[in-house]
Design a protein around this motif. Structure first.
Motif, PDB file in Angstrom:
ATOM      1  N   ALA A  33       0.847  -1.192   0.000  1.00  0.00           N
ATOM      2  CA  ALA A  33       0.000   0.000   0.000  1.00  0.00           C
ATOM      3  C   ALA A  33       0.882   1.240   0.000  1.00  0.00           C
ATOM      4  O   ALA A  33       2.055   1.194   0.373  1.00  0.00           O
ATOM      5  CB  ALA A  33      -0.927   0.009   1.206  1.00  0.00           C
ATOM      6  N   ILE A  34       0.287   2.330  -0.441  1.00  0.00           N
ATOM      7  CA  ILE A  34       0.958   3.623  -0.419  1.00  0.00           C
ATOM      8  C   ILE A  34       0.148   4.549   0.475  1.00  0.00           C
ATOM      9  O   ILE A  34      -1.062   4.705   0.291  1.00  0.00           O
ATOM     10  CB  ILE A  34       1.061   4.228  -1.837  1.00  0.00           C
ATOM     11  N   ASP A  35       0.809   5.143   1.457  1.00  0.00           N
ATOM     12  CA  ASP A  35       0.172   6.114   2.339  1.00  0.00           C
ATOM     13  C   ASP A  35       0.696   7.503   1.997  1.00  0.00           C
ATOM     14  O   ASP A  35       1.906   7.700   1.864  1.00  0.00           O
ATOM     15  CB  ASP A  35       0.480   5.807   3.805  1.00  0.00           C
ATOM     16  N   GLU A  37       0.343  11.584   3.208  1.00  0.00           N
ATOM     17  CA  GLU A  37      -0.176  12.572   4.152  1.00  0.00           C
ATOM     18  C   GLU A  37       0.480  13.911   3.869  1.00  0.00           C
ATOM     19  O   GLU A  37       1.707  14.016   3.795  1.00  0.00           O
ATOM     20  CB  GLU A  37       0.086  12.151   5.589  1.00  0.00           C
ATOM     21  N   ASN A  55      -5.048  12.962   3.884  1.00  0.00           N
ATOM     22  CA  ASN A  55      -4.533  11.645   4.246  1.00  0.00           C
ATOM     23  C   ASN A  55      -5.177  10.604   3.333  1.00  0.00           C
ATOM     24  O   ASN A  55      -6.398  10.460   3.341  1.00  0.00           O
ATOM     25  CB  ASN A  55      -4.840  11.347   5.719  1.00  0.00           C
ATOM     26  N   THR A  57      -4.823   6.483   1.590  1.00  0.00           N
ATOM     27  CA  THR A  57      -4.220   5.154   1.536  1.00  0.00           C
ATOM     28  C   THR A  57      -4.669   4.471   0.255  1.00  0.00           C
ATOM     29  O   THR A  57      -5.873   4.375  -0.008  1.00  0.00           O
ATOM     30  CB  THR A  57      -4.621   4.299   2.749  1.00  0.00           C
ATOM     31  N   HIS A  58      -3.705   4.031  -0.535  1.00  0.00           N
ATOM     32  CA  HIS A  58      -3.991   3.294  -1.769  1.00  0.00           C
ATOM     33  C   HIS A  58      -3.452   1.876  -1.606  1.00  0.00           C
ATOM     34  O   HIS A  58      -2.242   1.666  -1.539  1.00  0.00           O
ATOM     35  CB  HIS A  58      -3.340   3.981  -2.962  1.00  0.00           C
ATOM     36  N   THR A  59      -4.354   0.904  -1.508  1.00  0.00           N
ATOM     37  CA  THR A  59      -3.956  -0.500  -1.361  1.00  0.00           C
ATOM     38  C   THR A  59      -3.726  -1.092  -2.740  1.00  0.00           C
ATOM     39  O   THR A  59      -4.638  -1.143  -3.565  1.00  0.00           O
ATOM     40  CB  THR A  59      -5.034  -1.302  -0.606  1.00  0.00           C
ATOM     41  N   TRP A  93      -8.930   2.497  -2.275  1.00  0.00           N
ATOM     42  CA  TRP A  93      -8.678   3.877  -1.854  1.00  0.00           C
ATOM     43  C   TRP A  93      -9.533   4.218  -0.646  1.00  0.00           C
ATOM     44  O   TRP A  93     -10.713   3.869  -0.582  1.00  0.00           O
ATOM     45  CB  TRP A  93      -9.022   4.864  -2.970  1.00  0.00           C
ATOM     46  N   LYS A  94      -8.946   4.948   0.305  1.00  0.00           N
ATOM     47  CA  LYS A  94      -9.695   5.539   1.406  1.00  0.00           C
ATOM     48  C   LYS A  94      -8.871   6.687   1.985  1.00  0.00           C
ATOM     49  O   LYS A  94      -7.650   6.749   1.808  1.00  0.00           O
ATOM     50  CB  LYS A  94     -10.022   4.514   2.495  1.00  0.00           C
ATOM     51  N   GLY A  95      -9.536   7.601   2.666  1.00  0.00           N
ATOM     52  CA  GLY A  95      -8.798   8.714   3.243  1.00  0.00           C
ATOM     53  C   GLY A  95      -9.715   9.819   3.731  1.00  0.00           C
ATOM     54  O   GLY A  95     -10.932   9.648   3.818  1.00  0.00           O
TER      55      GLY A  95
END
Length: 196
Positions: A33-35, A37, A55, A57-59, A93-95
């Protein structure tokens, strides 16, 4: 080995010996994953301080090999609540995007939360093939700190627009993904804190 009738130890059911058991890793998990921020603060002379936060997060991958030598299962963008080993849900994707405002003794926060759309487990059967739509909510908090007393009062609204998540047939308990959303709808809260 149990002393079944108590002939050896005098205690029926007492454990006499434990045979050694070879340990083996029966599963493998690979997650990527890529975080991201980012925070930016801007202070003005007339309107106070503004702070912006992003912020994300891409899994990329969430693979599990449940038994050595068997096919690997990929969980990205799937909701699998009945899989004993899987992560339950792994949206790609989430954030959130948040804006904070501080001006003298006043403060406020506006927060936009987002979870991308994903699918129910295609191996769960034809009734579990729906797509869970993107879940977006907005939270708002305003407050004031009384300078002489150190008392802070805060008012908040979670899920300001009263958004409800998509129905998930494979969630037998309450028909939604509890790990990424909730069905409580709009909620109000009040907090009073005192510093001594």
């Amino acid at each position: 080995i149990l002393d079944g009738d108590g002939a050896v130890t005098g205690i029926p059911g007492y454990i006499v010996t434990i045979a050694p058991v070879n340990t083996e890793n029966i599963a493998a998990l690979e997650a990527k994953a890529i975080d991201l921020e980012v925070t930016y603060a801007h202070e003005t002379s007339d309107w106070g301080k503004f702070t912006y936060r992003l912020n994300l997060t891409h899994t990329l991958d969430f693979k599990i090999e449940k038994i050595p030598g068997l096919l690997t299962s990929e969980y990205v963008d799937l909701y699998t609540p009945n899989d004993a080993i899987g992560p339950e849900s792994a949206p790609s994707w989430k954030g959130f995007l948040q804006a904070d405002w501080d001006f003298r003794d006043l403060f406020a926060t506006l927060k936009f939360n987002w979870v991308n759309s994903y699918n129910e487990d295609p191996n769960g059967g034809q009734v579990f093939n729906s797509q869970l739509k993107a879940f977006r909510t907005i939270d708002l908090t305003v407050g004031y700190t009384f300078p002489r007393t150190g008392t802070t009062i805060r008012f908040g609204v979670e899920n300001l627009l009263d958004t409800y998540p998509s129905k998930a047939e494979s969630s037998f308990a309450d028909k939604y993904d509890r790990s990424m959303s909730n069905i409580l709808g709009r909620m109000f809260n009040v907090a009073l804190t005192q510093k001594f």
